[in-house]
Design an enzyme around this catalytic site. Structure first.
Site, mmCIF file in Angstrom:
data_model
loop_
_atom_site.group_PDB
_atom_site.id
_atom_site.type_symbol
_atom_site.label_atom_id
_atom_site.label_comp_id
_atom_site.label_asym_id
_atom_site.label_seq_id
_atom_site.Cartn_x
_atom_site.Cartn_y
_atom_site.Cartn_z
ATOM 1 N N SER A 95 -4.099 -0.459 -8.690
ATOM 2 C CA SER A 95 -4.650 -1.478 -7.804
ATOM 3 C C SER A 95 -5.794 -2.166 -8.525
ATOM 4 O O SER A 95 -6.180 -1.769 -9.637
ATOM 5 C CB SER A 95 -5.159 -0.858 -6.502
ATOM 6 O OG SER A 95 -6.346 -0.121 -6.748
ATOM 7 N N HIS A 151 0.826 -1.207 0.000
ATOM 8 C CA HIS A 151 0.000 0.000 0.000
ATOM 9 C C HIS A 151 0.861 1.260 0.000
ATOM 10 O O HIS A 151 1.688 1.463 0.879
ATOM 11 C CB HIS A 151 -0.928 -0.002 1.213
ATOM 12 C CG HIS A 151 -1.907 1.120 1.205
ATOM 13 N ND1 HIS A 151 -1.739 2.260 1.970
ATOM 14 C CD2 HIS A 151 -3.058 1.290 0.514
ATOM 15 C CE1 HIS A 151 -2.756 3.082 1.759
ATOM 16 N NE2 HIS A 151 -3.569 2.524 0.883
#
Length: 235
Positions: A147, A123
């Protein structure tokens, strides 16, 4: 009696040290823990609390399960002119992105423009933090991350209505979701999760690359169909 809650003011320096100590206790090297903590506190000071210290419990859980690698072997695997590729080895995303921006800045100093692609990161956090790295070096910086699909795109309802008008009786995905494709294979947990997320979000049925519509069906049927027939479906 109504419950009484007390508010405490913590300085950013103290919060950053505490955050760094938490990451260090989870096995992250001090330099990496400090960089990671700095990016989180920056997000809070910037008013982007969704990417600030409230992320710490989730990050610690990922460190515990090794989804985030506390001791990554980060390295620049390719470097040619303005372009570089960083292998992050599932490093904390903020640390990998900071290193990628440093490399992009180095490329730009050498040939006036620089681009570094970071792969196998986790992340990324608040990406504005990394763009400001370039600004601090006297450069203009652009930061992008990718993503899996997590939410419906802006304007989806209007496009779906247009699709219904153009293709009566067919699923809207035939007209609106052909621009991005991913190969679904049964047994890949992340691919099945994408199927379920798309289905549960009401993003319409599946379509083959040639725009032949499929029934909505279950995510498992989508995955089995992809494996058996070699079809490619939109993500």
């Amino acid at each position: 009696m109504p419950s009484k809650s007390d508010s405490y003011v913590i300085s950013s320096a103290v919060l950053q040290r505490f955050t760094s100590a938490l990451f260090g206790a989870a096995g992250v090297a001090p330099a990496m823990a400090n960089e990671w903590a700095k990016s989180l506190v920056w997000a809070n000071l910037r008013g982007v609390d969704s990417h600030g210290v409230l992320r710490i419990p989730g990050y610690l859980e990922r460190l515990k399960t090794k989804a985030i690698n506390p001791t990554p072997d980060m390295r620049v695997e390719r470097r040619s002119g303005a372009i570089a590729v960083l292998e992050a080895d599932r490093a904390p995303g903020a640390v990998a992105m900071a290193m990628a921006m440093e490399e992009a800045i180095a490329r730009a100093r050498e040939v006036h423009v620089g681009w570094c692609a970071a792969r196998n990161i986790t992340h990324a956090g608040a990406v504005g933090y990394f763009a400001l790295q370039a600004a601090s070096a006297g450069m203009a910086g652009i930061v992008m991350s990718a993503s899996g699909p997590m939410m419906a795109y802006h304007g989806r309802r209007r496009l779906e209505q247009s699709a219904r008008d153009r293709f009566p009786g067919q699923e809207p995905a035939v007209a609106t979701a052909r621009h991005v494709h991913v190969e679904c294979r049964h047994g890949k947990g992340d691919e099945r999760a994408r199927c379920r997320a798309r289905h549960s979000a009401g993003l319409g049925g599946w379509t083959r690359r040639d725009a032949t519509p499929l029934t909505r069906g279950s995510s498992r049927r989508c995955c089995r169909s992809a494996e058996q027939k070699g079809q490619v479906f939109p993500s």
